[in-house]
Design a protein around this motif. Structure first.
Motif, mmCIF file in Angstrom:
data_model
loop_
_atom_site.group_PDB
_atom_site.id
_atom_site.type_symbol
_atom_site.label_atom_id
_atom_site.label_comp_id
_atom_site.label_asym_id
_atom_site.label_seq_id
_atom_site.Cartn_x
_atom_site.Cartn_y
_atom_site.Cartn_z
ATOM 1 N N THR A 1 -1.822 3.301 -10.147
ATOM 2 C CA THR A 1 -0.956 2.115 -10.111
ATOM 3 C C THR A 1 -1.584 0.877 -10.740
ATOM 4 O OG1 THR A 1 -1.778 1.494 -7.899
ATOM 5 C CG2 THR A 1 0.176 2.916 -8.010
ATOM 6 N N SER A 2 -2.699 1.062 -11.465
ATOM 7 C CA SER A 2 -3.314 -0.084 -12.132
ATOM 8 C C SER A 2 -4.066 0.406 -13.362
ATOM 9 C CB SER A 2 -4.267 -0.816 -11.178
ATOM 10 O OG SER A 2 -5.295 0.058 -10.751
ATOM 11 N N LEU B 1 9.771 8.673 0.402
ATOM 12 C CA LEU B 1 8.942 8.212 -0.708
ATOM 13 C C LEU B 1 7.796 9.190 -0.979
ATOM 14 C CD1 LEU B 1 8.813 4.462 0.321
ATOM 15 C CD2 LEU B 1 9.834 5.318 -1.787
ATOM 16 N N GLU B 2 7.142 9.634 0.099
ATOM 17 C CA GLU B 2 6.014 10.548 -0.047
ATOM 18 C C GLU B 2 6.465 11.899 -0.597
ATOM 19 O OE1 GLU B 2 2.370 12.465 2.665
ATOM 20 O OE2 GLU B 2 3.788 11.021 3.536
ATOM 21 N N ASP B 3 7.642 12.365 -0.146
ATOM 22 C CA ASP B 3 8.142 13.652 -0.623
ATOM 23 C C ASP B 3 8.473 13.590 -2.113
ATOM 24 O OD1 ASP B 3 9.200 16.384 -0.144
ATOM 25 O OD2 ASP B 3 11.100 15.434 -0.688
ATOM 26 N N TYR B 4 9.131 12.514 -2.543
ATOM 27 C CA TYR B 4 9.424 12.356 -3.973
ATOM 28 C C TYR B 4 8.135 12.353 -4.786
ATOM 29 C CZ TYR B 4 14.315 11.040 -3.015
ATOM 30 O OH TYR B 4 15.622 11.044 -2.632
ATOM 31 N N LEU B 5 7.139 11.641 -4.290
ATOM 32 C CA LEU B 5 5.869 11.532 -5.009
ATOM 33 C C LEU B 5 5.175 12.895 -5.086
ATOM 34 C CD1 LEU B 5 4.067 9.289 -6.284
ATOM 35 C CD2 LEU B 5 2.832 9.239 -4.106
ATOM 36 N N HIS B 6 5.200 13.615 -3.982
ATOM 37 C CA HIS B 6 4.519 14.925 -3.916
ATOM 38 C C HIS B 6 5.177 15.931 -4.854
ATOM 39 C CE1 HIS B 6 2.304 18.269 -2.183
ATOM 40 N NE2 HIS B 6 3.445 18.921 -1.992
ATOM 41 N N ARG B 7 6.505 15.880 -4.969
ATOM 42 C CA ARG B 7 7.234 16.864 -5.768
ATOM 43 C C ARG B 7 7.413 16.457 -7.227
ATOM 44 N NH1 ARG B 7 12.198 17.422 -4.733
ATOM 45 N NH2 ARG B 7 12.624 15.803 -3.187
ATOM 46 N N SER B 8 7.069 15.226 -7.547
ATOM 47 C CA SER B 8 7.323 14.743 -8.898
ATOM 48 C C SER B 8 6.310 15.297 -9.896
ATOM 49 C CB SER B 8 7.263 13.218 -8.936
ATOM 50 O OG SER B 8 7.371 12.760 -10.266
ATOM 51 N N MET C 1 3.921 4.074 -8.676
ATOM 52 C CA MET C 1 3.684 2.647 -8.485
ATOM 53 C C MET C 1 3.701 2.396 -6.984
ATOM 54 S SD MET C 1 7.510 1.200 -9.487
ATOM 55 C CE MET C 1 6.985 -0.500 -9.497
ATOM 56 N N THR C 2 3.476 1.173 -6.583
ATOM 57 C CA THR C 2 3.652 0.853 -5.171
ATOM 58 C C THR C 2 5.004 0.158 -4.985
ATOM 59 O OG1 THR C 2 2.661 -1.358 -5.231
ATOM 60 C CG2 THR C 2 1.160 0.512 -4.916
ATOM 61 N N VAL C 3 5.534 0.276 -3.796
ATOM 62 C CA VAL C 3 6.774 -0.436 -3.482
ATOM 63 C C VAL C 3 6.534 -1.939 -3.607
ATOM 64 C CG1 VAL C 3 8.554 -0.819 -1.754
ATOM 65 C CG2 VAL C 3 7.483 1.437 -1.949
ATOM 66 N N GLY C 4 5.327 -2.353 -3.245
ATOM 67 C CA GLY C 4 4.990 -3.768 -3.365
ATOM 68 C C GLY C 4 5.085 -4.272 -4.789
ATOM 69 N N GLN C 5 4.646 -3.463 -5.752
ATOM 70 C CA GLN C 5 4.750 -3.860 -7.157
ATOM 71 C C GLN C 5 6.204 -4.054 -7.574
ATOM 72 O OE1 GLN C 5 2.430 -0.529 -8.698
ATOM 73 N NE2 GLN C 5 0.841 -1.939 -9.430
ATOM 74 N N SER D 1 0.806 -1.222 0.000
ATOM 75 C CA SER D 1 0.000 0.000 0.000
ATOM 76 C C SER D 1 0.841 1.275 0.000
ATOM 77 C CB SER D 1 -0.921 0.006 1.231
ATOM 78 O OG SER D 1 -0.146 0.001 2.422
ATOM 79 N N VAL D 2 2.162 1.128 -0.098
ATOM 80 C CA VAL D 2 3.038 2.299 -0.030
ATOM 81 C C VAL D 2 3.352 2.785 -1.440
ATOM 82 C CG1 VAL D 2 5.232 3.227 0.800
ATOM 83 C CG2 VAL D 2 4.050 1.431 2.113
ATOM 84 N N LEU D 3 2.999 4.031 -1.740
ATOM 85 C CA LEU D 3 3.242 4.598 -3.066
ATOM 86 C C LEU D 3 4.670 5.120 -3.198
ATOM 87 C CD1 LEU D 3 0.005 6.649 -3.790
ATOM 88 C CD2 LEU D 3 0.813 4.658 -5.058
ATOM 89 N N LYS D 4 5.179 5.087 -4.408
ATOM 90 C CA LYS D 4 6.486 5.657 -4.716
ATOM 91 C C LYS D 4 6.490 6.089 -6.176
ATOM 92 C CE LYS D 4 9.896 3.401 -6.125
ATOM 93 N NZ LYS D 4 11.195 2.710 -6.150
ATOM 94 N N MET D 5 7.510 6.780 -6.569
ATOM 95 C CA MET D 5 7.679 7.127 -7.977
ATOM 96 C C MET D 5 8.462 6.030 -8.681
ATOM 97 S SD MET D 5 6.126 9.711 -9.051
ATOM 98 C CE MET D 5 6.909 9.657 -10.665
#
Length: 510
Positions: free
Chosen positions: A468-469, A406-413, A203-207, A188-192
């Protein structure tokens, strides 16, 4: 009192084609092994370092003895002694007497004779004789009866691989399950995501972890399928495939005995001349090992990159700290587990090149370079097995996330703008991306400021599920359920010419 052939200096005298030599009295090997040990100081890795190879050689010798006994070529007494000696060696006895270097001249003859001599001398003891009394039981005449190095050695290599690769497959399965467990933990953890080291889409880290698991899982199946190539053997071919010195029934009988002893469904090659010189199965199997090595090395590259920092790198994940990283820089911890696995991969890739050249270098009815083929494949299998377990247990199992990073990268991307393209269009999305890049402002703020979408609609498009899907977004704001079945395509009439008619909007203009 010394026995025939023994001396008072703790040695025994043995004779071969080149003359007499003194062999240590307590050695189970003989004069030919002694000469090979003197001639081949190459790798420093002796046969005893690969117990599976000793087991395989001995199983071949045992199967041969059983076939020869059934054919009446080996008497009851000698057969019983050879069979018992083989049983002991297979159980782990006398391995320290297999002393020849894994890389040797002679197409494996030294390895074959090492086995013949150790088995013969232990069998002599079982019969109540002294080591070296070969008039009673001979390494060549009895242990090597109906055989040649050229059928024994390649058969033993094939069996060794069959005995060795399941441990690698098991280690791969262990790494796969460890990666999948992390995939579930981080689902459930999002990342770029990134392509070409540039921001791509979320995507998610899980993916990411699940993808690593899948790429290894594919090759467990390939490894197992490829190993079945080694079930075809040339036992009974003797020197070049013509079967000279062996009973016409021996090949089928010895192969059946070996299959029964090992549980491996061996079959006699349909063309023993071809099989005696062919090394294609080794090339194919080594190629699979290289493929696995390339994949696992790429994963380790990713782990090192994602953990880089901790202040001046990506720092998205934390690898377990397993040892201090520097003799001069306090507090430094290095990704030593991925690093060592990278190096294992490089070794395996190099080994595959050696196997390729050795296979190509074979000439006429025999490939004399099978020792280096065997050494490289067995080493690759062994070190990859250890590397997989090390990576799983000492690295992957202990990985944690830096969720704030991870959240900061996603927010600023600016990559999240891709999710908006189906609704606001490529041109508008490009303008948003350019402004976000120039100003450093978040994409979300710019889209709302420009009035391109309302807040609820934007939140839906930038939700984890949407980003992510697969989904279908429309300008009207409708996003069908992810599990909704697509409408079937309308049938079109086929013109008389037989060409497939496309609807007007789908025709391509070349």
């Amino acid at each position: 009192m010394t026995s025939p052939g023994a001396t008072s200096t703790g040695t025994r005298r043995e004779h071969d084609l080149l003359g007499d030599r003194d062999v240590p009295a307590d050695a189970y090997y003989g004069v030919q092994t002694l000469r090979a040990n003197e001639n081949f100081h190459i790798t420093g890795v002796q046969l005893q370092h690969f117990p599976r190879m000793i087991e395989a050689l001995t199983q071949v010798k045992r199967a041969a003895a059983r076939a020869n006994h059934r054919l009446g070529a080996l008497d009851d007494e000698r057969f019983a002694a050879i069979d018992r000696a083989c049983e002991e060696i297979i159980g782990g006895a006398l391995h320290e007497h297999f002393i020849v270097d894994m890389i040797q001249g002679g197409a494996g003859t030294s390895t074959n004779m090492n086995a013949n001599e150790v088995i013969a001398n232990r069998a002599l003891e079982i019969l109540g004789h002294e080591k070296g009394q070969y008039d009673r039981l001979h390494p060549n005449n009895h242990v090597n009866l109906g055989q040649s190095t050229n059928d024994v050695y390649p058969t033993a290599i094939r069996l060794t691989i069959m005995l060795s690769f399941p441990a690698l497959a098991e280690a791969m399965d262990h790494l796969i399950s460890t990666l999948r467990a992390k995939g579930e933990e981080f689902s459930s953890v999002l990342k770029m995501g990134r392509t070409q080291l540039q921001d791509a889409v979320p995507m998610t880290v899980g993916q990411e972890f699940h993808a690593w698991a899948t790429t290894i899982e594919e090759d467990v199946q390939r490894l197992t399928r490829t190993a079945t190539l080694f079930q075809e053997i040339n036992l009974g071919a003797t020197a070049i495939g013509t079967g000279i010195t062996s009973d016409p029934r021996y090949a089928a009988m010895a192969t059946a005995e070996l299959a029964e002893l090992t549980g491996v469904p061996f079959v006699v090659s349909a063309d023993l001349v071809e099989a005696t010189s062919d090394t294609g199965a080794f090339v194919t199997f080594s190629g699979i090992l290289k493929r696995i090595a390339v994949k696992i090395s790429k994963i380790c590259n990713d782990l090192r990159l994602l953990s880089s920092g901790p202040r001046a790198g990506l720092h998205e994940i934390n690898l377990p700290a397993v040892q201090p990283g520097s003799s001069i820089m306090p507090g430094k911890v290095n990704p030593v587990i991925p690093e060592v696995v990278n190096q294992v991969a490089y070794e395996v890739i190099g080994n595959d090149l050696s196997v390729t050249f050795a296979a190509e270098g074979g000439q006429l009815q025999l490939n004399v370079f099978e020792p280096v083929i065997a050494f490289n494949i067995l080493e690759s299998t062994q070190i990859m097995t250890r590397a997989m377990n090390t990576l799983a247990d000492r690295c992957v199992a202990g990985i944690t996330l830096n969720e704030e990073v991870l959240e900061d990268y996603l927010h600023r991307s600016i990559g999240v703008v891709t999710a908006l393209v189906p609704v606001i269009g490529y041109a508008a999305a490009t303008e948003v991306a350019e402004e976000a890049l120039a100003t450093g402002r978040p994409v979300r703020d710019l889209v709302l400021e420009r009035g391109l979408l309302d807040e609820d609609r934007l939140a839906g498009l930038l939700s984890p599920a949407s980003m992510t899907s697969p989904h279908r977004a429309t300008a009207t704001g409708t996003i069908p359920a992810l599990d909704e079945e697509p409408e079937p395509a309308a049938a079109t009439e086929q013109p008389d010419s037989g060409e497939v008619a496309l609807p007007p909007t789908e025709r391509l203009d070349f």
